[in-house]
Motif scaffolding. Structure first.
Motif, PDB file in Angstrom:
ATOM      1  N   GLY A  42       0.785  -1.237   0.000  1.00 14.81           N
ATOM      2  CA  GLY A  42       0.000   0.000   0.000  1.00 14.81           C
ATOM      3  C   GLY A  42       0.806   1.270   0.000  1.00 14.81           C
ATOM      4  O   GLY A  42       0.280   2.336  -0.347  1.00 14.81           O
ATOM      5  N   SER A  43       2.080   1.180   0.367  1.00 15.91           N
ATOM      6  CA  SER A  43       2.922   2.379   0.374  1.00 15.91           C
ATOM      7  C   SER A  43       3.907   2.401  -0.789  1.00 15.91           C
ATOM      8  O   SER A  43       4.788   3.250  -0.845  1.00 15.91           O
ATOM      9  CB  SER A  43       3.696   2.481   1.698  1.00 15.91           C
ATOM     10  OG  SER A  43       4.552   1.357   1.867  1.00 15.91           O
ATOM     11  N   GLY A  44       3.764   1.469  -1.735  1.00 18.12           N
ATOM     12  CA  GLY A  44       4.659   1.421  -2.886  1.00 18.12           C
ATOM     13  C   GLY A  44       4.260   2.412  -3.964  1.00 18.12           C
ATOM     14  O   GLY A  44       3.597   3.417  -3.690  1.00 18.12           O
ATOM     15  N   GLN A  45       4.631   2.110  -5.191  1.00 18.31           N
ATOM     16  CA  GLN A  45       4.376   3.062  -6.274  1.00 18.31           C
ATOM     17  C   GLN A  45       2.896   3.175  -6.624  1.00 18.31           C
ATOM     18  O   GLN A  45       2.349   4.271  -6.729  1.00 18.31           O
ATOM     19  CB  GLN A  45       5.157   2.654  -7.523  1.00 18.31           C
ATOM     20  CG  GLN A  45       4.892   3.574  -8.714  1.00 18.31           C
ATOM     21  CD  GLN A  45       5.876   3.356  -9.825  1.00 18.31           C
ATOM     22  OE1 GLN A  45       7.077   3.535  -9.654  1.00 18.31           O
ATOM     23  NE2 GLN A  45       5.388   2.955 -10.984  1.00 18.31           N
ATOM     24  N   THR A  46       2.231   2.056  -6.796  1.00 18.62           N
ATOM     25  CA  THR A  46       0.812   2.049  -7.153  1.00 18.62           C
ATOM     26  C   THR A  46      -0.078   2.041  -5.922  1.00 18.62           C
ATOM     27  O   THR A  46      -1.209   2.533  -5.955  1.00 18.62           O
ATOM     28  CB  THR A  46       0.498   0.826  -8.040  1.00 18.62           C
ATOM     29  OG1 THR A  46       1.389   0.833  -9.164  1.00 18.62           O
ATOM     30  CG2 THR A  46      -0.928   0.844  -8.547  1.00 18.62           C
ATOM     31  N   GLY A  47       0.433   1.508  -4.832  1.00 18.55           N
ATOM     32  CA  GLY A  47      -0.361   1.301  -3.629  1.00 18.55           C
ATOM     33  C   GLY A  47      -1.090   2.520  -3.096  1.00 18.55           C
ATOM     34  O   GLY A  47      -2.285   2.429  -2.784  1.00 18.55           O
ATOM     35  N   PRO A  48      -0.445   3.684  -2.949  1.00 21.33           N
ATOM     36  CA  PRO A  48      -1.163   4.839  -2.403  1.00 21.33           C
ATOM     37  C   PRO A  48      -2.390   5.236  -3.216  1.00 21.33           C
ATOM     38  O   PRO A  48      -3.415   5.623  -2.645  1.00 21.33           O
ATOM     39  CB  PRO A  48      -0.094   5.937  -2.417  1.00 21.33           C
ATOM     40  CG  PRO A  48       1.188   5.204  -2.250  1.00 21.33           C
ATOM     41  CD  PRO A  48       1.011   3.943  -3.046  1.00 21.33           C
ATOM     42  N   ALA A  49      -2.305   5.128  -4.547  1.00 17.73           N
ATOM     43  CA  ALA A  49      -3.469   5.439  -5.376  1.00 17.73           C
ATOM     44  C   ALA A  49      -4.591   4.437  -5.121  1.00 17.73           C
ATOM     45  O   ALA A  49      -5.777   4.795  -5.108  1.00 17.73           O
ATOM     46  CB  ALA A  49      -3.080   5.444  -6.848  1.00 17.73           C
ATOM     47  N   VAL A  82      -5.063   2.649  -2.285  1.00 13.47           N
ATOM     48  CA  VAL A  82      -5.594   2.921  -0.951  1.00 13.47           C
ATOM     49  C   VAL A  82      -6.556   4.103  -0.998  1.00 13.47           C
ATOM     50  O   VAL A  82      -7.660   4.058  -0.434  1.00 13.47           O
ATOM     51  CB  VAL A  82      -4.449   3.171   0.046  1.00 13.47           C
ATOM     52  CG1 VAL A  82      -4.991   3.707   1.371  1.00 13.47           C
ATOM     53  CG2 VAL A  82      -3.650   1.891   0.279  1.00 13.47           C
ATOM     54  N   ALA A  83      -6.150   5.179  -1.672  1.00  7.34           N
ATOM     55  CA  ALA A  83      -7.010   6.365  -1.774  1.00  7.34           C
ATOM     56  C   ALA A  83      -8.319   6.038  -2.486  1.00  7.34           C
ATOM     57  O   ALA A  83      -9.392   6.521  -2.090  1.00  7.34           O
ATOM     58  CB  ALA A  83      -6.272   7.482  -2.506  1.00  7.34           C
ATOM     59  N   GLU A  84      -8.248   5.226  -3.540  1.00  8.07           N
ATOM     60  CA  GLU A  84      -9.453   4.830  -4.285  1.00  8.07           C
ATOM     61  C   GLU A  84     -10.391   4.019  -3.399  1.00  8.07           C
ATOM     62  O   GLU A  84     -11.613   4.239  -3.409  1.00  8.07           O
ATOM     63  CB  GLU A  84      -9.047   4.023  -5.513  1.00  8.07           C
ATOM     64  CG  GLU A  84     -10.195   3.436  -6.305  1.00  8.07           C
ATOM     65  CD  GLU A  84     -11.034   4.448  -7.047  1.00  8.07           C
ATOM     66  OE1 GLU A  84     -12.199   4.127  -7.344  1.00  8.07           O
ATOM     67  OE2 GLU A  84     -10.529   5.558  -7.333  1.00  8.07           O
ATOM     68  N   LEU A  85      -9.852   3.097  -2.633  1.00  6.56           N
ATOM     69  CA  LEU A  85     -10.680   2.274  -1.752  1.00  6.56           C
ATOM     70  C   LEU A  85     -11.354   3.127  -0.682  1.00  6.56           C
ATOM     71  O   LEU A  85     -12.550   2.965  -0.398  1.00  6.56           O
ATOM     72  CB  LEU A  85      -9.831   1.184  -1.102  1.00  6.56           C
ATOM     73  CG  LEU A  85      -9.318   0.080  -2.027  1.00  6.56           C
ATOM     74  CD1 LEU A  85      -8.341  -0.820  -1.282  1.00  6.56           C
ATOM     75  CD2 LEU A  85     -10.472  -0.743  -2.586  1.00  6.56           C
ATOM     76  N   LEU A  86     -10.611   4.031  -0.091  1.00  7.38           N
ATOM     77  CA  LEU A  86     -11.165   4.885   0.955  1.00  7.38           C
ATOM     78  C   LEU A  86     -12.237   5.810   0.393  1.00  7.38           C
ATOM     79  O   LEU A  86     -13.291   6.016   1.023  1.00  7.38           O
ATOM     80  CB  LEU A  86     -10.050   5.692   1.611  1.00  7.38           C
ATOM     81  CG  LEU A  86      -9.033   4.879   2.437  1.00  7.38           C
ATOM     82  CD1 LEU A  86      -7.855   5.749   2.830  1.00  7.38           C
ATOM     83  CD2 LEU A  86      -9.704   4.286   3.669  1.00  7.38           C
ATOM     84  N   ALA A  87     -12.003   6.354  -0.794  1.00  3.92           N
ATOM     85  CA  ALA A  87     -12.981   7.249  -1.412  1.00  3.92           C
ATOM     86  C   ALA A  87     -14.282   6.523  -1.726  1.00  3.92           C
ATOM     87  O   ALA A  87     -15.356   7.141  -1.767  1.00  3.92           O
ATOM     88  CB  ALA A  87     -12.400   7.860  -2.679  1.00  3.92           C
ATOM     89  N   LEU A 110       1.021   5.687   5.029  1.00 11.84           N
ATOM     90  CA  LEU A 110      -0.300   5.081   5.066  1.00 11.84           C
ATOM     91  C   LEU A 110      -1.248   5.865   5.963  1.00 11.84           C
ATOM     92  O   LEU A 110      -2.426   6.067   5.622  1.00 11.84           O
ATOM     93  CB  LEU A 110      -0.182   3.636   5.539  1.00 11.84           C
ATOM     94  CG  LEU A 110       0.529   2.695   4.567  1.00 11.84           C
ATOM     95  CD1 LEU A 110       0.913   1.391   5.255  1.00 11.84           C
ATOM     96  CD2 LEU A 110      -0.343   2.424   3.349  1.00 11.84           C
ATOM     97  N   LYS A 111      -0.753   6.332   7.103  1.00  8.66           N
ATOM     98  CA  LYS A 111      -1.583   7.154   7.991  1.00  8.66           C
ATOM     99  C   LYS A 111      -2.031   8.424   7.289  1.00  8.66           C
ATOM    100  O   LYS A 111      -3.183   8.869   7.443  1.00  8.66           O
ATOM    101  CB  LYS A 111      -0.801   7.503   9.265  1.00  8.66           C
ATOM    102  CG  LYS A 111      -0.722   6.400  10.285  1.00  8.66           C
ATOM    103  CD  LYS A 111      -0.026   6.894  11.542  1.00  8.66           C
ATOM    104  CE  LYS A 111       0.060   5.818  12.595  1.00  8.66           C
ATOM    105  NZ  LYS A 111       0.761   6.284  13.823  1.00  8.66           N
ATOM    106  N   SER A 112      -1.126   9.032   6.519  1.00  6.25           N
ATOM    107  CA  SER A 112      -1.471  10.281   5.831  1.00  6.25           C
ATOM    108  C   SER A 112      -2.575  10.074   4.800  1.00  6.25           C
ATOM    109  O   SER A 112      -3.321  11.005   4.475  1.00  6.25           O
ATOM    110  CB  SER A 112      -0.233  10.873   5.151  1.00  6.25           C
ATOM    111  OG  SER A 112       0.144  10.130   3.990  1.00  6.25           O
ATOM    112  N   LEU A 113      -2.688   8.853   4.294  1.00  4.02           N
ATOM    113  CA  LEU A 113      -3.732   8.531   3.329  1.00  4.02           C
ATOM    114  C   LEU A 113      -5.066   8.209   3.995  1.00  4.02           C
ATOM    115  O   LEU A 113      -6.109   8.199   3.329  1.00  4.02           O
ATOM    116  CB  LEU A 113      -3.304   7.329   2.481  1.00  4.02           C
ATOM    117  CG  LEU A 113      -2.113   7.536   1.541  1.00  4.02           C
ATOM    118  CD1 LEU A 113      -1.623   6.191   1.007  1.00  4.02           C
ATOM    119  CD2 LEU A 113      -2.500   8.450   0.384  1.00  4.02           C
TER     120      LEU A 113
END
Length: 302
Positions: free
Chosen positions: A8-15, A17-22, A40-43
């Motif tokens: 989740g904190s790699g290259q694709t992961g943050p996007a 994580v953000a998509e799932l949360l949204a 991850l916390k910041s996301l």
């Protein structure tokens, strides 16, 4: 759903994580360092300390989740067998707590597993002798859970998942051009790579978790095949460098490694038509060449 995510904190992961949360899901994500946990916390995700080798942490993360998304992959590329073993073991550990639950388990692979020289589809078998054959064991380990009461599937990502702050294959190609003073391709450069924007890939992962049937093989591909010559020519024009054609032997010493020389010469177009029809996925973000023209790839700081 409460989703447990690796990578989740790699290259694709943050996007992702953000998509799932949204979309209203909650996310707990594996974090092997303080920096990863802070990211991850910041996301808005909850960090779960551990690593791919910490099987207890993987097991506990999966046990507490409604769904598992496995994107992490790593190790020493000089020992592909060990990388394959680590990935397969991690997937088996993540999947066992989900058995007979009907919960989703989505694992990640790459389209480079597919046969060279023709446009492959989701229904084609991967090439057991190809350049990315080491990813096949992970695919099979994940899909095996589809016979054990898990809504298991695999997403094969294009070799270039592009977008801001990319640190994958395309930035490596650009760095080599800057270092050597030429933007190179192999042979006539007509070989083709699939591509997908990171934000489109994130939507695909969400849709896969939400509704992909058990046993689904999905292709994270927005463009089925971008020629490497067109990539090299765009880089050359933007950096005011000449282009050059290399033989495979020359490429082996020009690029960062012999493996990357083979990869940059690989012709592997891939279709995602079955994926789009199954999930209603429709990529909308910039193409690879558009990102090279207007994104951050070729800014002075890159």
């Amino acid at each position: 759903m409460h989703v447990f995510v690796t990578g989740g904190s790699g290259q694709t992961g943050p996007a992702v994580v953000a998509e799932l949360l949204a979309a209203g899901h909650t996310v707990t994500a594996l974090a092997r360092s303080d920096a990863a946990a802070a990211r991850l916390k910041s996301l808005g995700a909850t960090p779960h300390r551990g690593s791919l080798d910490d099987l207890d942490s993987l097991r506990s993360g999966a046990e507490a989740a409604d769904a598992v998304l496995h994107m992490a992959y790593g190790g020493d590329f000089s020992d592909l067998h060990d990388m394959m073993r680590r990935d397969r073991t991690a997937i088996e550990t993540l999947g066992r707590p989900l058995e007979h639950s009907g919960k989703p388990l989505i694992v990640t692979s790459g389209t480079l597993v597919m046969p060279a020289g023709r446009e492959s589809t989701e229904r084609d078998e991967p090439d057991a002798t190809g350049i990315a054959a080491f990813r096949i064991a992970g695919e099979r380990a994940g899909l095996d859970f589809a016979t054990r009461g898990v809504r298991a599937g695999v997403v094969r990502l294009a070799p270039t998942v592009h977008g801001p702050e990319d640190h994958g294959f395309i930035p490596m190609l650009i760095a080599t051009a800057r270092k050597t003073g030429v933007s190179a391709y192999v042979g006539d450069g007509a070989n083709r790579w699939p591509a997908v924007h990171r934000l489109d890939a994130a939507v695909l992962f969400r849709l896969a978790l939400e509704k992909a049937p058990a046993g689904s093989v999905l292709h994270g591909v927005a463009e089925s095949g971008v020629t490497l010559r067109s990539v090299a020519e765009t880089i050359a024009r933007r950096l005011d460098l000449p282009t050059v054609s290399l033989t495979p032997e020359e490429a082996a010493t020009h690029f960062v490694s012999p493996f990357m020389a083979i990869a940059y010469g690989f012709d592997g177009p891939v279709s995602s038509s079955c994926t789009r029809e199954l999930l209603g996925w429709s990529p909308t973000h910039p193409t690879l060449l558009e990102d090279l023209e207007h994104g951050d790839y070729l800014t002075p700081s890159q």
